[in-house]
Design a protein around this motif. Sequence first.
Motif, short mmCIF file in Angstrom:
data_model
loop_
_atom_site.label_atom_id
_atom_site.label_comp_id
_atom_site.label_asym_id
_atom_site.label_seq_id
_atom_site.Cartn_x
_atom_site.Cartn_y
_atom_site.Cartn_z
N THR A 230 12.95 13.96 54.94
CA THR A 230 13.76 12.75 54.80
C THR A 230 15.15 13.04 54.25
N ASP A 231 15.35 14.25 53.71
CA ASP A 231 16.67 14.59 53.17
C ASP A 231 16.81 16.10 53.10
N PHE A 232 18.03 16.57 53.27
CA PHE A 232 18.32 17.99 53.14
C PHE A 232 19.74 18.16 52.60
N GLN A 233 19.87 19.03 51.59
CA GLN A 233 21.18 19.31 51.00
C GLN A 233 21.27 20.77 50.61
N ARG A 234 22.51 21.26 50.54
CA ARG A 234 22.77 22.55 49.91
C ARG A 234 23.64 22.28 48.69
N LYS A 235 23.25 22.83 47.55
CA LYS A 235 24.04 22.63 46.34
C LYS A 235 23.74 23.74 45.34
N ARG A 236 24.68 23.95 44.42
CA ARG A 236 24.49 24.93 43.36
C ARG A 236 23.68 24.29 42.25
N ARG A 238 23.02 25.90 39.36
CA ARG A 238 23.49 26.36 38.06
C ARG A 238 24.85 27.01 38.21
N ARG A 239 25.57 27.09 37.11
CA ARG A 239 26.92 27.66 37.14
C ARG A 239 26.86 29.13 37.57
N GLY A 240 27.69 29.47 38.54
CA GLY A 240 27.74 30.85 39.01
C GLY A 240 26.63 31.23 39.96
N GLY A 241 25.71 30.29 40.20
CA GLY A 241 24.59 30.60 41.09
C GLY A 241 24.98 30.43 42.55
N ALA A 242 24.14 30.97 43.41
CA ALA A 242 24.37 30.82 44.85
C ALA A 242 23.96 29.42 45.28
N SER A 243 24.41 29.04 46.46
CA SER A 243 24.05 27.74 47.00
C SER A 243 22.54 27.70 47.28
N ALA A 244 21.88 26.64 46.82
CA ALA A 244 20.44 26.49 47.01
C ALA A 244 20.16 25.43 48.06
N GLU A 245 19.04 25.59 48.75
CA GLU A 245 18.61 24.57 49.71
C GLU A 245 17.62 23.62 49.03
N HIS A 246 17.77 22.35 49.35
CA HIS A 246 16.88 21.33 48.81
C HIS A 246 16.41 20.45 49.95
N LEU A 256 7.72 14.99 48.10
CA LEU A 256 7.84 16.26 47.38
C LEU A 256 9.16 16.92 47.76
N SER A 257 9.65 17.77 46.86
CA SER A 257 10.90 18.49 47.07
C SER A 257 10.64 19.99 47.13
N VAL A 258 11.38 20.67 48.00
CA VAL A 258 11.33 22.12 48.11
C VAL A 258 12.72 22.67 47.79
N TYR A 259 12.80 23.50 46.75
CA TYR A 259 14.06 24.13 46.35
C TYR A 259 13.97 25.62 46.64
N ILE A 260 15.01 26.20 47.24
CA ILE A 260 15.05 27.63 47.56
C ILE A 260 16.39 28.18 47.09
N GLU A 261 16.33 29.17 46.18
CA GLU A 261 17.54 29.70 45.57
C GLU A 261 17.43 31.22 45.44
N LYS A 262 18.51 31.93 45.74
CA LYS A 262 18.55 33.38 45.59
C LYS A 262 18.35 33.76 44.12
N MET A 263 17.41 34.68 43.87
CA MET A 263 17.13 35.09 42.50
C MET A 263 18.24 35.98 41.96
N LYS A 264 18.61 35.75 40.69
CA LYS A 264 19.62 36.60 40.05
C LYS A 264 18.95 37.67 39.20
#
Length: 316
Positions: A230-236, A238-246, A256-264
Amino acid sequence: PALLAITGQAFAEQSARQLLDNMSTALQSLNYDGTFVYLHDGKLESMRIVHQASEQGGQERLMSLTGSPREVLRDNKAVTCIMADSKSVTVGQSRPRPPFPVVPDDLDRLSRYYHLQLQGEDRMAGHLTQVVAITPKDGFRYGYRFWIDSSNYMLLKSDLTNADGVAIEQVMFTRLDVSDRLSAVALQPSLTGDGYNWTRQGDDDSRNAATAGGSPRWAVKRLPIGFQMTDFQRKRMRRGGASAEHMVFSDGLASLSVYIEKMKSQADTFLGLSTMGAMNAFGAVVDGYQVTVVGEVPPATVQMVAASVQRGAADK
């Protein structure tokens, strides 16, 4: 006798549908001022809600009566959250989770995944009510019970229930006044926000800037039947983090929400199940990315969805 039983079930389901329709209308179209208790995660909160209906979407004021003072004000233009403990005010379009469940208009679709049942009469807050149960047909979502006022169809109590029918969360009015007109003072905040830190969502903030549209680079291979994106966004996140998919998925009632973010770093890794009341979250690592699935759904659901997340074909 079998035909009579089937006919009776069909009548009971139709009655339940009509009550749910009337309840949804009442929550939006009535003017009311009430106090309710909210039981969740072993905690009991008391809150007051004031709702003024209008063709433009109405006004609403929600305030805590226990714990740190906080208020949420909503009209057709914005949502304002005032928090005394952090001395902060946030103004934006995103509305916090409402205290009452939002039942979708499409009850035909809902009835594919839930049984809609009329469960008789009960008294609540001094009013005669009809009790309606929404029971899932599988173990991947929670159910609901609603106590609906027999005269004006206002929702007086709701339970979020697990597979055994036990309430995980409860919202119940202890006082409710429904009237033709509310005083303007009742809709004004008691917290002025003077000296607080103000944030307006949509300001140029690179940490939270979100981009809607486009297609996810990741795929969710297993979802409970009926769940759709029902929704899809890309956003940071956290500060300095890569763009995450939501990604957000819903069957019309549960979501339910699925968040995917590159690990630092490994230190930030979240693995396994975390539970807070009815909210469950499950974390996994896929190809160096943190995958987090969170929602008001059973633990088995977030675990199944997290285990099915894969990189899209274009990114492999």
